[in-house]
Scaffold this motif. Structure first.
Motif, PDB file in Angstrom:
ATOM      1  N   UNK A 135     131.712 -50.434 -14.910  1.00  0.00           N
ATOM      2  CA  UNK A 135     131.757 -51.891 -14.465  1.00  0.00           C
ATOM      3  C   UNK A 135     131.517 -51.867 -13.053  1.00  0.00           C
ATOM      4  N   UNK A 136     132.176 -50.960 -12.229  1.00  0.00           N
ATOM      5  CA  UNK A 136     132.066 -50.834 -10.690  1.00  0.00           C
ATOM      6  C   UNK A 136     130.600 -50.641 -10.332  1.00  0.00           C
ATOM      7  N   UNK A 137     130.049 -49.900 -11.135  1.00  0.00           N
ATOM      8  CA  UNK A 137     128.649 -49.459 -10.971  1.00  0.00           C
ATOM      9  C   UNK A 137     127.616 -50.496 -11.203  1.00  0.00           C
ATOM     10  N   UNK A 138     128.070 -51.458 -12.000  1.00  0.00           N
ATOM     11  CA  UNK A 138     127.244 -52.537 -12.312  1.00  0.00           C
ATOM     12  C   UNK A 138     127.371 -53.704 -11.278  1.00  0.00           C
ATOM     13  N   UNK A 152     117.203 -49.543  -4.473  1.00  0.00           N
ATOM     14  CA  UNK A 152     118.805 -49.235  -4.281  1.00  0.00           C
ATOM     15  C   UNK A 152     119.550 -49.577  -5.415  1.00  0.00           C
ATOM     16  N   UNK A 153     119.251 -50.848  -5.972  1.00  0.00           N
ATOM     17  CA  UNK A 153     119.920 -51.076  -7.475  1.00  0.00           C
ATOM     18  C   UNK A 153     119.942 -50.335  -8.307  1.00  0.00           C
ATOM     19  N   UNK A 154     118.555 -50.004  -8.516  1.00  0.00           N
ATOM     20  CA  UNK A 154     117.822 -49.260  -9.694  1.00  0.00           C
ATOM     21  C   UNK A 154     118.629 -47.971  -9.531  1.00  0.00           C
ATOM     22  N   UNK A 155     118.457 -47.472  -8.417  1.00  0.00           N
ATOM     23  CA  UNK A 155     119.381 -46.007  -8.322  1.00  0.00           C
ATOM     24  C   UNK A 155     120.604 -45.986  -8.578  1.00  0.00           C
ATOM     25  N   UNK A 156     121.255 -47.194  -8.010  1.00  0.00           N
ATOM     26  CA  UNK A 156     122.887 -47.229  -8.220  1.00  0.00           C
ATOM     27  C   UNK A 156     123.090 -47.103  -9.740  1.00  0.00           C
ATOM     28  N   UNK A 157     122.280 -47.698 -10.665  1.00  0.00           N
ATOM     29  CA  UNK A 157     122.364 -47.753 -12.039  1.00  0.00           C
ATOM     30  C   UNK A 157     122.073 -46.322 -12.753  1.00  0.00           C
ATOM     31  N   UNK A 158     121.173 -45.597 -12.094  1.00  0.00           N
ATOM     32  CA  UNK A 158     121.035 -44.304 -12.809  1.00  0.00           C
ATOM     33  C   UNK A 158     122.170 -43.574 -12.808  1.00  0.00           C
ATOM     34  N   UNK A 159     122.665 -42.964 -13.920  1.00  0.00           N
ATOM     35  CA  UNK A 159     123.784 -42.273 -14.004  1.00  0.00           C
ATOM     36  C   UNK A 159     123.848 -41.480 -15.319  1.00  0.00           C
ATOM     37  N   UNK A 160     124.745 -40.697 -15.503  1.00  0.00           N
ATOM     38  CA  UNK A 160     124.894 -40.010 -16.868  1.00  0.00           C
ATOM     39  C   UNK A 160     125.290 -40.800 -17.871  1.00  0.00           C
TER      40      UNK A 160
END
Length: 262
Positions: A135-138, A152-160
């Motif tokens: 949720x914090x990532x969103x 930067x928003x796209x990179x922020x959402x890229x995660x395991x």
């Protein structure tokens, strides 16, 4: 505010019920019933839910669960300053960090995305459970978009969590946010793929991924009710035209009769 007699207050979460035990029995029941109404109405009628939350707050402002419910009701009505104040109060009372992401989102709602991003980097985030961290990532990605930082928003959402094939309660929303960010960046084909993945995970219809996919595929939805209304209007217009023609025929016959009399 009136509460249906079938709402007893027993429907409330056990943890909240435990918090209310610090109140006198009758008062605790009244507060519980108002909190049940907040929970039942917050999605379908947030304004009415807000009214019940204010009643509960007036009755028991020193109960963390009441402050939290008041915060969510204010948040649902886009009263972000009020929501933030209630969430802060609830956090002070409970000592927990669960409300950290929604507090950050309130900062976004108040037009302060920089503060939301700063909160995303605080130690409290590490204390959140997996759902809270997602949720914090969103929220952080949303703040990046507020600031015009799409990449930067796209990179922020890229995660395991995004890459995982497992389906969790937050999976559909995470994939949807990623698809929406890709689309905003002009990466349409990738966006379509991720909207499809979001739809695959969205068992409860929490997103409109199916509609977004249809839009990308050029499918237009036709509202059957609008069609019926249009058909009825056309029929009414035709009837009106017939009435006008009939009146003109009658008027013409009257003129002919007058001519014959003369």
């Amino acid at each position: 505010m009136p509460i249906p007699p079938e709402v007893t207050g027993e429907e409330i979460d056990a943890d909240v019920r435990q918090e209310l035990m610090s109140l006198p029995k009758g008062l605790a029941d009244d507060v519980a019933r108002n909190l049940v109404m907040v929970a039942q109405l917050i999605d379908e009628d947030p304004e009415k839910a807000y009214g019940y939350s204010r009643v509960a707050l007036r009755l028991a402002s020193r109960v963390a669960a009441v402050r939290e419910a008041a915060g969510f009701a204010a948040y649902a009505n886009q009263k972000y300053s009020e929501a933030l104040a209630e969430f802060r109060a609830a956090r002070r009372m409970s000592g927990g960090v669960d409300l950290w992401p929604v507090m950050a989102d309130c900062e976004r709602g108040l037009g302060r995305p920089e503060r939301a991003l700063a909160m995303a980097g605080e130690p409290e985030v590490q204390k959140l459970d997996k759902a809270g961290q997602v949720e914090m990532r969103l929220v952080a990605a949303g703040a990046r978009r507020d600031m015009g930082q799409l990449d930067a928003a796209i990179v922020t959402l890229q995660s395991p969590e995004l890459a995982s094939s497992a389906n969790h309660p937050w999976t559909a929303r995470l994939r949807y946010a990623y698809a929406d960010a890709l689309l905003a960046a002009g990466r349409e084909q990738e966006a379509r793929e991720w909207f499809a993945k979001a739809l695959e995970a969205d068992k409860d219809g929490a997103t409109d991924a199916s509609d977004r996919l249809a839009e990308l595929d050029g499918v237009e939805f036709v509202d059957a009710f609008d069609d019926e209304s249009e058909a009825e209007n056309e029929a009414d217009d035709a009837d009106d035209a017939d009435d006008v023609d009939a009146r003109e025929d009658i008027d013409a016959d009257d003129v002919d009769d007058e001519s014959d009399e003369r």
